[in-house]
Design an enzyme around this catalytic site. Structure first.
Site, mmCIF file in Angstrom:
data_model
loop_
_atom_site.group_PDB
_atom_site.id
_atom_site.type_symbol
_atom_site.label_atom_id
_atom_site.label_comp_id
_atom_site.label_asym_id
_atom_site.label_seq_id
_atom_site.Cartn_x
_atom_site.Cartn_y
_atom_site.Cartn_z
ATOM 1 N N LYS A 130 0.854 -1.186 0.000
ATOM 2 C CA LYS A 130 0.000 0.000 0.000
ATOM 3 C C LYS A 130 0.894 1.240 0.000
ATOM 4 O O LYS A 130 1.677 1.453 0.923
ATOM 5 C CB LYS A 130 -0.912 0.001 1.224
ATOM 6 C CG LYS A 130 -1.973 -1.093 1.204
ATOM 7 C CD LYS A 130 -3.066 -0.785 0.197
ATOM 8 C CE LYS A 130 -4.213 -1.772 0.275
ATOM 9 N NZ LYS A 130 -5.284 -1.457 -0.678
ATOM 10 N N ASP A 155 0.052 -0.473 -4.828
ATOM 11 C CA ASP A 155 -1.320 0.042 -4.856
ATOM 12 C C ASP A 155 -1.338 1.486 -4.361
ATOM 13 O O ASP A 155 -1.126 1.749 -3.184
ATOM 14 C CB ASP A 155 -2.222 -0.835 -3.985
ATOM 15 C CG ASP A 155 -3.683 -0.433 -4.076
ATOM 16 O OD1 ASP A 155 -4.007 0.484 -4.861
ATOM 17 O OD2 ASP A 155 -4.511 -1.044 -3.376
ATOM 18 N N GLU A 184 -1.219 -0.637 -9.234
ATOM 19 C CA GLU A 184 -2.675 -0.559 -9.158
ATOM 20 C C GLU A 184 -3.115 0.891 -8.963
ATOM 21 O O GLU A 184 -2.626 1.574 -8.064
ATOM 22 C CB GLU A 184 -3.110 -1.408 -7.958
ATOM 23 C CG GLU A 184 -4.512 -1.923 -7.991
ATOM 24 C CD GLU A 184 -4.739 -2.938 -6.876
ATOM 25 O OE1 GLU A 184 -5.759 -2.814 -6.184
ATOM 26 O OE2 GLU A 184 -3.881 -3.833 -6.691
ATOM 27 N N ASP A 206 -8.395 -1.007 -10.632
ATOM 28 C CA ASP A 206 -9.156 -1.515 -9.491
ATOM 29 C C ASP A 206 -10.270 -0.544 -9.137
ATOM 30 O O ASP A 206 -11.352 -0.597 -9.701
ATOM 31 C CB ASP A 206 -8.233 -1.763 -8.302
ATOM 32 C CG ASP A 206 -8.971 -2.309 -7.084
ATOM 33 O OD1 ASP A 206 -10.143 -2.710 -7.218
ATOM 34 O OD2 ASP A 206 -8.378 -2.348 -5.994
ATOM 35 N N LYS A 228 -13.041 -7.104 -7.098
ATOM 36 C CA LYS A 228 -13.505 -7.445 -5.758
ATOM 37 C C LYS A 228 -14.937 -7.934 -5.913
ATOM 38 O O LYS A 228 -15.841 -7.133 -6.180
ATOM 39 C CB LYS A 228 -13.417 -6.222 -4.849
ATOM 40 C CG LYS A 228 -11.990 -5.740 -4.631
ATOM 41 C CD LYS A 228 -11.957 -4.442 -3.845
ATOM 42 C CE LYS A 228 -10.535 -4.129 -3.390
ATOM 43 N NZ LYS A 228 -9.604 -3.925 -4.518
#
Length: 330
Positions: A130, A155, A184, A206, A228
């Site tokens: 992250k 991400d 991402e 995403d 997701k």
């Protein structure tokens, strides 16, 4: 007609989960959906308003008015999958192909000496990082990860800009970039800017999925779609991957263990059906929260989530013991 009941829960993060959120308790609801054919199934509803979702109360209010958000539609779809498996007394893991998960590193402070060697010994190939708290410290962390030989998924949660992203990538050591599997949501979706970003790394779509004008693009300025199941129409995403020759990765929504098991079940089914189009998943997010009775029923073996007890997504006794409130539609 369907009957929907809900049971509220709270998840307590071990630490801040990403650059967009603080380490505060997160609220969600489990849903129990009952159909006229006598079947019933369970799913999760865990919005992330910080990432653009309607709040939990807004979504439940819409549902009471007979309106369904995309997240609620997906929850009902997942609950139906669960219901059909419960009828057949099968588990959601029974029909798919075993699939690896990346390790999620939500904060650079987690990178202790020997940590990466431990992950490799457990069987992990890939670390998802992250990004966006402190890019300089994160660049140093990526250098350490690259030295271990592990692949990386970065991400940014679309929080940066093209200029910041370009500067960051260009200044990375030469040892790092070859091991970046994809980046991402590097910054908010822009067709031309994302096309430029692809020259620096493979790009994954995403949380910007709904920003893409799918009917108007002549090519896809990204290489991977991250879905997701808690909020993305799986069949439509698969169709886009096939149309544009993209790869697909399934992740959980940093949600309840019920949502985690649902996500892994979808990933296993897709891996079995589409093979190499499906990349490693990112579903081991239950460990981001303090242990509760549901998380206590989940076990892992390195990068794999093991089958928990029960039918459908499992947790039979725990779900039965919850207090359920019927949602009254006006």
């Amino acid at each position: 007609m369907i009957k929907i009941s809900y049971s509220p829960y709270t998840l307590k993060p071990v630490q801040s989960l990403n650059a967009a959120t603080a380490a505060t308790a997160r609220e969600g609801v489990l849903l129990k959906v009952e159909w006229n054919d006598g079947l019933y199934g369970f799913a999760d509803l865990h919005p992330w308003p910080e990432l653009g979702d309607l709040s939990l109360e807004e979504q439940l209010s819409d549902l009471r008015m007979g309106r369904m958000t995309t997240q609620i539609e997906q929850s009902i779809w997942l609950a139906r999958r669960d219901a059909l498996l419960r009828k057949e007394k099968k588990h959601v893991f029974d029909g798919g192909e075993k699939i690896k998960n990346n390790y999620l590193l939500s904060h650079f402070q987690d990178l202790k000496p020997g940590f990466l060697d431990g992950l490799k010994n457990e069987g992990y190939n890939t670390v998802k990082v992250k990004m966006g708290r402190d890019l300089q410290k994160e660049a140093d962390m990526l250098t350490h990860i690259a030295a271990s030989g592990m692949r990386m998924r970065l991400d940014f949660n679309a929080l940066g800009s093209w200029q910041t992203f370009e500067k960051f990538m260009v200044n990375l050591p030469l040892t790092v970039r070859p091991l970046i599997e994809y980046v991402e949501d590097p910054f908010p979706f822009d067709f031309h800017a994302w096309g430029e970003a692809r020259k620096l790394a493979k790009i994954a779509l995403d949380n910007q999925y709904d920003k893409v004008p799918w009917g108007k693009i002549a090519s896809a300025p990204f290489d991977v779609i991250v879905i997701k199941p808690a909020k993305t129409d799986v069949d439509k995403a698969v169709a886009q991957c096939q149309k544009w020759n993209l790869k697909l990765a399934v992740t959980s929504y940093m949600d309840h263990p019920v949502g985690v098991v649902h996500a892994v079940g979808v990933a296993m089914e897709l891996k079995d059906k589409y093979g190499d189009m499906i990349l490693e998943s990112g579903c081991l997010t239950h460990r981001l929260y303090q242990m509760d009775s549901f998380a206590a029923e989940l076990s892992t073996q390195g990068p794999y989530l093991l089958k928990n007890k029960g039918t459908g997504v499992g947790f039979d006794k725990l779900l039965e013991a919850l207090t359920w409130y019927q949602l009254k539609v006006r």
